[in-house]
Design a protein around this motif. Structure first.
Motif, PDB file in Angstrom:
ATOM      1  N   SER A  88       0.778  -1.266  -0.177  1.00  0.00           N
ATOM      2  CA  SER A  88       0.094   0.133   0.083  1.00  0.00           C
ATOM      3  C   SER A  88       0.942   1.284  -0.076  1.00  0.00           C
ATOM      4  N   TYR A 108       2.179   4.007  -3.254  1.00  0.00           N
ATOM      5  CA  TYR A 108       1.554   5.116  -3.888  1.00  0.00           C
ATOM      6  C   TYR A 108       2.472   6.395  -3.490  1.00  0.00           C
ATOM      7  N   ALA A 163      -0.565   2.438  -8.950  1.00  0.00           N
ATOM      8  CA  ALA A 163      -1.986   2.495  -8.771  1.00  0.00           C
ATOM      9  C   ALA A 163      -2.293   1.049  -8.210  1.00  0.00           C
ATOM     10  N   PHE A 189      -4.280   2.916  -3.343  1.00  0.00           N
ATOM     11  CA  PHE A 189      -4.470   4.197  -4.477  1.00  0.00           C
ATOM     12  C   PHE A 189      -5.855   4.201  -5.007  1.00  0.00           C
ATOM     13  N   THR A 249      -8.442   5.442  -3.043  1.00  0.00           N
ATOM     14  CA  THR A 249      -8.495   6.773  -2.466  1.00  0.00           C
ATOM     15  C   THR A 249      -9.005   7.596  -3.754  1.00  0.00           C
TER      16      THR A 249
END
Length: 228
Positions: free
Chosen positions: A168, A171, A176, A180, A183
């Motif tokens: 994670s 980002y 991606a 990401f 979000t």
């Protein structure tokens, strides 16, 4: 929490799964799998080095592994993203730099686990193997290492789960991956952050639980099948 808000998950499910392919959950799984494989290979050889090497090489390896374990994962991802293209003089994809960074971090931790497992094997087993005429390489790969890996498997699983969660952090270099993409969807809707990120938590839990189940339960089922 309005359960109707979960419609945002369903409406964007395809994008959450693979984004602008590769991306989303699929990319997280691919990066996790690659990082687990490479970090395990690096960790095994690092553990063997810690066990076998003496003097300067041993101390150098201790320093390198200690450095990798000490620095934040996000900083190593950031450094490799800018440093690898300079060192290799080629355009390295951001995904590759993330996998490289996670593999180094994971390999450092796994290396110490492998070393601990090998050291825990009784010295009599080393001596008995040598007395049978095996050389050091044969003793390590056929006698000591298989026992050490089995002994340290729970530690490996902990590190593999950590690698999955650390994807994670990709980002920071614009990869991606799943969080990401989540979000991005949240920034577009600005209404259902609880539902979106609860879905993220659930997906990560399923992935990590599936890994833990596979490693802990499936080998036992295999043994039961062989006994029958």
């Amino acid at each position: 929490m309005d359960f109707k808000g979960f419609e945002v998950i369903w409406n964007n499910l395809d994008y959450l799964l693979w984004g602008n392919f590769p991306g989303g959950i699929i990319l997280t799984l691919l990066m996790s799998f690659a990082a687990i494989i490479f970090s395990t290979i690096l960790g095994i050889f690092a553990g063997i080095g810690l066990t076998v090497w003496r003097g300067f090489l041993h101390q150098l390896l201790v320093v390198v592994l200690g450095f990798l374990r000490a620095i934040p994962v996000i900083m190593l991802i950031f450094w490799t993203y800018f440093l690898l293209p300079v060192l290799l003089n080629v355009d390295v994809p951001a995904i590759a730099t993330v996998i490289f960074a996670l593999s180094l971090i994971g390999g450092a931790y796994i290396g110490h686990s492998v070393h601990a497992g090998m050291v825990a094997i009784a010295k009599e087993q080393w001596q008995a193997a040598f007395s049978l005429g095996l050389n050091k390489k044969q003793v390590i790969f056929f006698i000591i290492l298989p026992q050490a890996l089995k002994m340290m498997l729970p530690s490996f699983v902990n590190q593999w789960v950590s690698l999955i969660k650390d994807t994670s952090l990709a980002y920071i270099v614009g990869v991606a991956e799943f969080t990401f993409i989540a979000t991005q969807i949240n920034n577009r809707s600005m209404v259902y952050p609880t539902e979106i990120f609860l879905f993220v938590i659930i997906v990560y839990f399923i992935i990590c639980a599936a890994l833990d189940f596979s490693v802990s339960v499936l080998p036992r089922l295999h043994l039961l099948t062989r006994r029958k």
